[in-house]
Motif scaffolding. Structure first.
Motif, PDB file in Angstrom:
ATOM      1  N   ILE A 249       0.864  -1.186   0.000  1.00 50.16           N
ATOM      2  CA  ILE A 249       0.000   0.000   0.000  1.00 50.16           C
ATOM      3  C   ILE A 249       0.896   1.230   0.000  1.00 50.16           C
ATOM      4  N   GLU A 250       0.607   2.168  -0.903  1.00 49.44           N
ATOM      5  CA  GLU A 250       1.382   3.414  -0.941  1.00 49.44           C
ATOM      6  C   GLU A 250       0.447   4.604  -1.135  1.00 49.44           C
ATOM      7  N   PHE A 251       0.528   5.559  -0.231  1.00 52.37           N
ATOM      8  CA  PHE A 251      -0.216   6.806  -0.381  1.00 52.37           C
ATOM      9  C   PHE A 251       0.588   7.776  -1.243  1.00 52.37           C
ATOM     10  N   LEU A 252      -0.069   8.343  -2.223  1.00 50.29           N
ATOM     11  CA  LEU A 252       0.572   9.295  -3.128  1.00 50.29           C
ATOM     12  C   LEU A 252       0.284  10.695  -2.600  1.00 50.29           C
ATOM     13  N   THR A 253       1.171  11.190  -1.777  1.00 46.99           N
ATOM     14  CA  THR A 253       0.921  12.415  -1.012  1.00 46.99           C
ATOM     15  C   THR A 253       1.224  13.687  -1.791  1.00 46.99           C
ATOM     16  N   ASP A 254       1.561  13.550  -3.064  1.00 45.66           N
ATOM     17  CA  ASP A 254       1.737  14.728  -3.920  1.00 45.66           C
ATOM     18  C   ASP A 254       0.644  14.798  -4.985  1.00 45.66           C
ATOM     19  N   GLN A 255      -0.464  14.038  -4.760  1.00 44.89           N
ATOM     20  CA  GLN A 255      -1.567  14.000  -5.719  1.00 44.89           C
ATOM     21  C   GLN A 255      -2.890  14.217  -4.986  1.00 44.89           C
TER      22      GLN A 255
ATOM     23  N   LYS B 115     -13.182  26.405  -7.950  1.00 43.18           N
ATOM     24  CA  LYS B 115     -11.980  27.124  -8.368  1.00 43.18           C
ATOM     25  C   LYS B 115     -11.014  27.387  -7.213  1.00 43.18           C
ATOM     26  N   PRO B 116     -11.472  27.839  -6.030  1.00 45.43           N
ATOM     27  CA  PRO B 116     -10.518  28.025  -4.927  1.00 45.43           C
ATOM     28  C   PRO B 116      -9.830  26.717  -4.521  1.00 45.43           C
ATOM     29  N   LEU B 117     -10.571  25.614  -4.592  1.00 44.67           N
ATOM     30  CA  LEU B 117      -9.991  24.304  -4.292  1.00 44.67           C
ATOM     31  C   LEU B 117      -8.912  23.965  -5.316  1.00 44.67           C
ATOM     32  N   PHE B 118      -9.249  24.119  -6.604  1.00 48.47           N
ATOM     33  CA  PHE B 118      -8.304  23.868  -7.693  1.00 48.47           C
ATOM     34  C   PHE B 118      -7.050  24.708  -7.500  1.00 48.47           C
ATOM     35  N   ASP B 119      -7.231  26.001  -7.301  1.00 44.95           N
ATOM     36  CA  ASP B 119      -6.083  26.910  -7.224  1.00 44.95           C
ATOM     37  C   ASP B 119      -5.182  26.577  -6.041  1.00 44.95           C
TER      38      ASP B 119
ATOM     39  N   TYR C 260      -4.601  23.603  -4.487  1.00 41.43           N
ATOM     40  CA  TYR C 260      -3.772  22.415  -4.677  1.00 41.43           C
ATOM     41  C   TYR C 260      -2.838  22.575  -5.875  1.00 41.43           C
ATOM     42  N   TRP C 261      -3.236  23.333  -6.871  1.00 40.98           N
ATOM     43  CA  TRP C 261      -2.340  23.662  -7.991  1.00 40.98           C
ATOM     44  C   TRP C 261      -1.130  24.431  -7.473  1.00 40.98           C
ATOM     45  N   ASP C 262      -1.370  25.433  -6.676  1.00 39.79           N
ATOM     46  CA  ASP C 262      -0.274  26.273  -6.174  1.00 39.79           C
ATOM     47  C   ASP C 262       0.636  25.512  -5.215  1.00 39.79           C
TER      48      ASP C 262
END
Length: 541
Positions: free
Chosen positions: A280-286, A324-328, A330-332
């Motif tokens: 099991i591996e958590f992808l903590t950059d996604q 959009k605030p959610l997107f921005d 995690y994008w940033d």
């Protein structure tokens, strides 16, 4: 499975789960004779281990496999084959048959209802099936629930306590999208925490993975209900069946149910690696987020609206102004972003946000991935290319829905061009296929077959000009599937330094007629150098 066409080698050598040699048989024997155990394929075909880049093994997959199914199409599960129910009468009779067989159970849960086949479903229908046993109907989409009155009473469902008033129907005991999320967490969480049934479902999931050659499975937005109940059960099963790896991506459902701010959830994600195990591996950059409603609910957002479907209702899982605030955020923060998008309008909204983010804070090789892509057009494919977006397509939508949605929901022209993968592969957009199990069978060869043939449930072919090559279809379950969650440098092809994980087939998919691909037998898997035989197909090693 890298490059532009199949490339063959005669011999592969592994040590401690890693490939240390790929080349000719002569050279392999020269270097390793007497130093390695030999395995002869005897004419069978070894490929990189098949990868399922988007599924839900616990909260949907095991949840369904531990309960029962009445659906529009036949479902062949490891323990039972469920016949198709193609109309309202067959559906209600199917429910009655299951309830009759379930007298010892304290509740009955059945997945697979779809209004386009089964017609409207009322609480009176469910009460007529049983007025003594709690009956919970899990919609074919995995995004809706219906309950009979006994279930409402047993679980204390109080519709006055819902925040998502616009996504529940109290008169019909019906809950969808965010209303469904509230139902899960506030009221029917004991059903989702039923360890006995989910453990049984996970055992069946492992059987299914072996039968279909799956050696890696990714779940975007883990968990779907409660972290520890899902994680503990999955961890236990991976200790029993240690021939596949699960990659888990955190996401919106948990953030929504925990009511965490973006900053708090970001900090929470960064601690998830403490739960990593061998398998099991958590992808903590996604991070996984959602745009429009479910395609199986006919709740997706379409630019030109619905056709011949007065009851259809377009929904946003996350409305654009909230999204959009959610997107921005995690994008940033530099996350690789994954988006559930099913309709062309839903895709357009996410592409608008991606374009704005690229102008405001440009990122190279961001690999933002659009998942599902039930309906999009060629111009949107080009826009994805221009913006650096990638794709994971549920190709099975075409097989299951291409005919019915030509009558209800899409109209013939749009239904015929569903999941137009060739528009993506022609533009060299990295593209995988997935099942979103149980939105499609977790059968990589079936998903590749649909992409390469565009065959639908009645045997007709829709838009043959949109067939992808067999090579692109097989890449979509190997190297391109690995790229979907950024593990293409570890798995997905047979290459020195990569993991020694393979799927062994009775026949070569590049040497049979494309129509036969789904029927190729999986003989077994090799996971990190260890064989696991699919006994049903009599592999001898």
């Amino acid at each position: 499975m890298e490059g532009d066409e199949p490339e063959y080698v005669e011999a592969v050598v592994q040590r401690e789960g890693k490939i240390i040699f790929v080349g000719s048989k002569e050279e392999a024997f020269k270097q390793f004779e007497g130093k390695a155990q030999k395995h002869d394929l005897n004419g069978e075909t070894m490929m990189p281990g098949f990868i399922e880049p988007h599924a839900h093994p616990v909260s949907i997959g095991a949840f369904i496999l531990g309960n029962d199914i009445v659906a529009p199409h036949e479902w062949r599960m490891p323990h039972k084959t469920y016949p198709a129910a193609t109309n309202h009468e067959e559906y209600i009779q199917g429910l009655k048959n299951i309830v009759k067989e379930s007298k010892e159970k304290d509740y009955v849960l059945v997945w697979g209802y779809h209004q386009a086949w089964h017609g409207a479903l009322t609480k009176e229908d469910l009460n007529s099936v049983t007025n003594t046993i709690p009956l919970l109907i899990f919609h074919r989409s995995g995004h809706e629930f219906y309950l009979n009155d006994v279930a409402m009473e047993k679980y204390g469902v109080d519709t006055d306590k819902f925040e998502s008033k616009d996504q529940i129907n109290p008169k019909n005991n019906h809950f969808w999208e965010r209303g469904f999320q509230e139902l899960k967490t506030k009221f029917i969480s004991p059903v989702y925490a039923d360890k006995e049934r989910i453990s049984l479902g996970l055992k069946r999931m492992s059987q299914m993975m072996l039968q279909n050659g799956i050696t890696a499975m990714t779940e975007p937005s883990f968990p779907n209900s409660e972290f520890h109940s899902e994680y503990d059960l999955l961890k236990s099963e991976t200790e029993n069946y240690a021939y596949a790896k699960y990659y888990l991506i955190p996401g919106f459902p948990e953030q929504f149910t925990l009511k965490m701010s973006n900053e708090d959830f970001h900090a929470y994600i960064q601690k998830m690696s403490q739960y990593n195990t061998e398998n099991i591996e958590f992808l903590t950059d996604q991070f996984k987020s959602f745009s429009d409603g479910a395609i199986y609910s006919l709740a997706l957002q379409l630019k030109d609206g619905f056709a011949n479907c007065p009851h259809c209702h377009a929904e946003w899982i996350i409305p654009p102004d909230m999204h959009k605030p959610l997107f921005d955020f995690y994008w940033d923060k530099g996350y690789k972003l994954h988006f559930h998008v099913t309709g062309d309008k839903g895709l357009e909204v996410v592409l608008d946000m991606l374009e704005d983010a690229q102008k405001r804070n440009p990122r190279e090789n961001h690999q933002t991935t659009m998942h599902h892509l039930g309906l999009f057009d060629e111009a949107q494919a080009q826009r994805m290319k221009d913006l650096g977006a990638e794709a994971s397509v549920n190709s099975y939508y075409l097989w299951a829905l291409g005919n019915k949605y030509g009558e209800i929901g899409f109209g013939k022209e749009r239904a015929a061009r569903m999941t137009g993968m060739k528009w993506l592969t022609d533009r060299d957009i990295p593209t995988s296929v997935h099942s979103d199990f149980a939105m499609a069978p977790a059968e990589p060869l079936t998903l590749a077959w649909v992409a390469a043939t565009r065959v639908t449930d009645n045997g007709t072919v829709k838009r043959p000009d949109l067939k992808v090559s067999v090579f692109d279809a097989m890449k979509a379950i190997t190297i391109s599937a690995a790229r979907t969650f950024s593990k293409e440098n570890e798995i997905g092809s047979i290459k020195e330094g990569k993991q020694a994980t393979f799927t062994i087939l009775k026949e070569n998919p590049f040497e049979v007629d494309a129509m036969h691909i789904k029927d190729i037998k999986v003989q077994g898997v090799v996971y990190k150098g260890n064989f696991k035989v699919n006994k049903a197909n009599n592999l001898k090693k």
